[in-house]
Write an enzyme that holds these catalytic residues in place. Structure first.
Site, PDB file in Angstrom:
ATOM      1  N   VAL A   1      11.729   5.577  -6.416  1.00 12.79           N
ATOM      2  CA  VAL A   1      11.010   6.237  -5.316  1.00 12.79           C
ATOM      3  C   VAL A   1      10.115   5.233  -4.568  1.00 12.79           C
ATOM      4  CG1 VAL A   1       9.409   8.123  -4.728  1.00 12.79           C
ATOM      5  CG2 VAL A   1      11.018   8.417  -6.615  1.00 12.79           C
ATOM      6  N   THR A   2       9.723   4.162  -5.257  1.00 13.61           N
ATOM      7  CA  THR A   2       8.808   3.171  -4.676  1.00 13.61           C
ATOM      8  C   THR A   2       9.415   2.537  -3.418  1.00 13.61           C
ATOM      9  OG1 THR A   2       8.039   2.671  -6.909  1.00 13.61           O
ATOM     10  CG2 THR A   2       7.495   1.073  -5.194  1.00 13.61           C
ATOM     11  N   ASN A   3       8.580   2.360  -2.404  1.00 16.62           N
ATOM     12  CA  ASN A   3       9.026   1.749  -1.148  1.00 16.62           C
ATOM     13  C   ASN A   3       8.730   0.248  -1.104  1.00 16.62           C
ATOM     14  OD1 ASN A   3      10.204   3.728   0.567  1.00 16.62           O
ATOM     15  ND2 ASN A   3       8.236   4.787   0.532  1.00 16.62           N
TER      16      ASN A   3
ATOM     17  N   ARG B   1      12.738  16.662   5.888  1.00 14.38           N
ATOM     18  CA  ARG B   1      11.879  16.588   7.083  1.00 14.38           C
ATOM     19  C   ARG B   1      12.655  17.058   8.307  1.00 14.38           C
ATOM     20  NH1 ARG B   1       9.080  10.970   5.130  1.00 14.38           N
ATOM     21  NH2 ARG B   1       7.259  11.952   4.170  1.00 14.38           N
TER      22      ARG B   1
ATOM     23  N   HIS C   1      16.031   3.967   4.219  1.00 14.43           N
ATOM     24  CA  HIS C   1      14.812   4.776   4.359  1.00 14.43           C
ATOM     25  C   HIS C   1      13.828   3.918   5.144  1.00 14.43           C
ATOM     26  CE1 HIS C   1      11.942   7.831   3.430  1.00 14.43           C
ATOM     27  NE2 HIS C   1      11.223   7.085   2.626  1.00 14.43           N
TER      28      HIS C   1
HETATM   29  N1  APR Z   1       2.972  -0.278 -13.950  1.00 13.44           N
HETATM   30  C1  APR Z   1       2.703   1.051 -13.948  1.00 13.44           C
HETATM   31  N2  APR Z   1       2.058   1.663 -12.946  1.00 13.44           N
HETATM   32  C2  APR Z   1       1.655   0.903 -11.921  1.00 13.44           C
HETATM   33  C3  APR Z   1       1.907  -0.487 -11.849  1.00 13.44           C
HETATM   34  C4  APR Z   1       2.600  -1.070 -12.939  1.00 13.44           C
HETATM   35  N3  APR Z   1       2.886  -2.383 -12.966  1.00 13.44           N
HETATM   36  N4  APR Z   1       1.387  -0.943 -10.697  1.00 13.44           N
HETATM   37  C5  APR Z   1       0.840   0.096 -10.057  1.00 13.44           C
HETATM   38  N5  APR Z   1       1.004   1.230 -10.781  1.00 13.44           N
HETATM   39  C6  APR Z   1       0.522   2.584 -10.505  1.00 13.44           C
HETATM   40  C7  APR Z   1      -0.881   2.603  -9.927  1.00 13.44           C
HETATM   41  O1  APR Z   1      -1.851   2.383 -10.918  1.00 13.44           O
HETATM   42  C8  APR Z   1      -0.931   3.997  -9.313  1.00 13.44           C
HETATM   43  O2  APR Z   1      -1.464   4.938 -10.222  1.00 13.44           O
HETATM   44  O3  APR Z   1       1.308   3.218  -9.516  1.00 13.44           O
HETATM   45  C9  APR Z   1       0.543   4.320  -9.029  1.00 13.44           C
HETATM   46  C10 APR Z   1       0.842   4.505  -7.550  1.00 13.44           C
HETATM   47  O4  APR Z   1       0.186   5.656  -7.149  1.00 13.44           O
HETATM   48  P1  APR Z   1      -0.446   5.854  -5.683  1.00 13.44           P
HETATM   49  O5  APR Z   1      -1.211   4.646  -5.312  1.00 13.44           O
HETATM   50  O6  APR Z   1      -1.093   7.189  -5.659  1.00 13.44           O
HETATM   51  O7  APR Z   1       0.830   5.844  -4.715  1.00 13.44           O
HETATM   52  P2  APR Z   1       1.797   7.100  -4.409  1.00 13.44           P
HETATM   53  O8  APR Z   1       1.318   7.824  -3.232  1.00 13.44           O
HETATM   54  O9  APR Z   1       2.052   7.826  -5.662  1.00 13.44           O
HETATM   55  O10 APR Z   1       3.122   6.319  -3.963  1.00 13.44           O
HETATM   56  C11 APR Z   1       3.861   5.558  -4.902  1.00 13.44           C
HETATM   57  O11 APR Z   1       5.975   6.064  -3.898  1.00 13.44           O
HETATM   58  O12 APR Z   1       6.595   7.141  -1.941  1.00 13.44           O
HETATM   59  C12 APR Z   1       6.355   5.914  -2.540  1.00 13.44           C
HETATM   60  O13 APR Z   1       5.579   4.539  -0.696  1.00 13.44           O
HETATM   61  C13 APR Z   1       5.197   5.163  -1.903  1.00 13.44           C
HETATM   62  O14 APR Z   1       5.711   3.088  -2.951  1.00 13.44           O
HETATM   63  C14 APR Z   1       4.848   4.199  -2.984  1.00 13.44           C
HETATM   64  C15 APR Z   1       5.116   4.997  -4.253  1.00 13.44           C
END
Ligand code: APR
Length: 310
Positions: free
Chosen positions: A119-121, A152, A176
């Protein structure tokens, strides 16, 4: 008989909401993982304490230790930095590539038979990172983008026509990002092509709004990005796999000649079942649509080259 087990990596907005939806739908036990100590533990305890009220028996565990994720059926990867206002998805590239590589390596070791949903971008490039880091076959490494993008588009179509969102079906192909390809010709309301219901110039506006859907939300929120719809979309993929539904959903899949594209993750219609990606559905495209898809694929390739996973 054991319940299914789903690991969600990243206990931020998208990850925690994904965990909540999976547990509350009774789909599986959930392990929520984050690098920040206490965050997944706190959120999972809070989610567990909602269970008696909501009425489900899913076990929700929060952890910083990948050993707890062992033998997961599905691993959803949401860890990374979210987009800030003015920041493109692509700005996130290098940072999130490092995070996705690290978490996938650890998760794949613990659950060698799992299906990964990324899911990560920037999504398509992160799928490449995950494919490489896991060593899994393409059937078990998929990206969540198309379900969100088409949700959407469906929302905007339903609003435009004043009809139920459940009657609208929309197709979105490609990466995406700003180059995604909303396919109005294959989008319908109760089986009627929307090209017969919405004038072409208005349809163009809806398509543009869809392609900018993520940025529109970031602009409102100012800090952080969308998570209700992204988590709902990820869970639709989880459900299709766990229930072996053979659902046709637009997902980022690693193409090997389909649509004339090879060696790249691009959003295409996929049949999802218990084996993960069970089939890529090829539909006929017009020359313009194919050109737009190729352009989208080129954009993905460019990102992959930057991070050395092309
Ligand atoms: N290992 C585990 N968790 C991690 C790591 C890691 N190495 N690095 C960062 N994280 C965690 C952060 O601590 C945070 O809790 O990933 C989480 C990301 O959460 P948010 O900042 O709230 O971001 P979010 O809105 O959930 O989006 C996450 O999904 O839709 C995509 O573009 C968005 O890439 C983004 C991802």
């Amino acid at each position: 008989m054991a319940r299914n087990k789903v690991t969600v990596i990243g206990a931020g907005n998208v990850g925690a909401t994904t965990a909540q939806r999976i547990a509350e739908a009774g789909l599986a036990d959930v392990v929520l993982v984050d690098i920040v100590e206490g965050l997944p533990q706190g959120k999972s305890l809070d989610l567990a304490e909602a269970a008696p009220v909501v009425g489900h028996d899913a076990r929700i565990t929060g952890t910083n230790d990948y050993a707890d994720t062992a033998d997961s059926d599905i691993v959803v990867v949401t860890s990374g930095l979210a987009r800030q206002p003015g920041m493109s998805r692509d700005d996130l590239l290098a940072k999130n590539a490092g995070i996705v590589r690290a978490v996938v390596e650890q998760a794949a070791k613990q659950s060698p038979n799992a299906i990964l949903i990324i899911v990560t971008n920037p999504l398509d490039a992160m799928c490449h990172v995950a494919l490489k880091a896991s060593g899994f076959p393409r059937e078990r490494v998929l990206g969540m983008a198309g379900v969100l993008d088409s949700a959407r588009f469906r929302t905007f179509i339903a609003w435009e026509l004043g009809v139920s969102v459940e009657d609208t079906h929309a197709f979105v192909l490609g990466g995406h990002g700003d180059t995604m390809v909303p396919l109005s010709r294959y989008s319908t309301v109760a089986g009627i092509p929307i090209t017969e219901l919405i004038p072409a110039d208005r349809l163009k506006e809806l398509e543009t709004r869809t392609a900018n859907g993520g940025a529109e939300i970031v602009k409102h929120l100012k800090t952080g990005s969308a998570y209700y719809a992204p988590s709902a979309a990820a869970v639709e993929m989880v459900e299709a796999i766990l229930k072996d539904k053979k659902k046709i959903l637009p997902c980022a899949a690693y193409l090997q000649g389909e649509y004339g594209i090879s060696g790249l993750y691009v959003g295409v219609p996929c049949k999802l079942g218990s084996k993960g990606l069970e089939q890529i559905i090829e539909i006929k495209l017009t020359a313009d649509e194919q050109a737009a898809l190729n352009k989208s694929a080129d954009a993905v390739k460019e990102l992959c080259t930057v991070i050395g996973v092309a």
